[in-house]
Design an enzyme around this catalytic site. Structure first.
Site, PDB file in Angstrom:
ATOM      1  N   GLY A  74       0.840  -1.190   0.000  1.00  0.00           N
ATOM      2  CA  GLY A  74       0.000   0.000   0.000  1.00  0.00           C
ATOM      3  C   GLY A  74       0.872   1.236   0.000  1.00  0.00           C
ATOM      4  O   GLY A  74       1.950   1.254  -0.575  1.00  0.00           O
ATOM      5  N   CYS A  75       0.423   2.246   0.684  1.00  0.00           N
ATOM      6  CA  CYS A  75       1.144   3.514   0.741  1.00  0.00           C
ATOM      7  C   CYS A  75       2.518   3.327   1.383  1.00  0.00           C
ATOM      8  O   CYS A  75       2.623   2.774   2.479  1.00  0.00           O
ATOM      9  CB  CYS A  75       0.320   4.511   1.548  1.00  0.00           C
TER      10      CYS A  75
END
Length: 181
Positions: free
Chosen positions: A14-15
């Site tokens: 993800g981020c």
């Protein structure tokens, strides 16, 4: 070039701000850098990666001392702090740039990643199947400077408080003995 006796791990979950914030606190990790990997475009910008057109994932690249923390332990942290069952998504972040992936640097890392996935699948730790990709390391492109050490520099920013801080707290709770002092 990494120092003798050190290893590198490259992870997408993800981020990259979330992974970076957690791995900055892990004992045995010497450095953490956010960047991009796994795509078709050389030296992509954040905006290009966010478009989903380059094929890159947001990644965090760690240099670590395997005498202090093993690659398997790094993977255990990785699998606790993100959802490895959502294809091309982490929370509200959607797109291939947010996929779950382990970019291995050696046959040993590939084997360790595959074994960890098999072990965690057998333990049925999640409701759905693990979709984390295991891919060979390719070119790593460092993210722009304003992305580096983002959480520490912007602790009051909304995303940091709502998304990153809970992941850091979860990590600290589960891995108290593995925190840097």
């Amino acid at each position: 070039m990494i120092d003798a006796g050190k290893e590198v791990a490259t992870l997408a979950g993800g981020c990259f701000w979330c992974l970076e914030a957690v791995f900055d606190d892990l004992k045995g990790v010497d450095s953490v850098e956010s960047g991009y990997m796994g795509g078709r475009t050389a030296n992509p910008s954040y905006e290009e990666v966010c478009s989903g057109e380059t094929g890159h994932a947001e990644v965090t690249q760690l240099t670590f001392d395997p005498k202090q923390v093993s690659f398997r332990e790094i993977l255990e942290v990785f699998f606790v702090i993100h959802d490895p069952t959502t294809l091309n998504r982490q929370g509200n972040d959607v797109g291939t740039q947010y996929r779950s992936a382990i970019f291995y640097h050696s046959p040993e890392q590939k084997a360790a990643a595959e074994k960890a996935i098999a072990d965690f699948t057998a333990q049925k730790l999640w409701d759905g199947p693990i979709v984390t990709q295991v891919e060979p390391f390719t070119a790593f492109y460092p993210a722009e400077q304003y992305h580096q050490d983002y959480f520490n520099r912007n602790p009051d920013q909304g995303y940091c408080q709502l998304v990153i801080a809970p992941k850091v707290a979860k990590f600290r709770k589960h891995f108290l003995s593995k925190l840097k002092s």
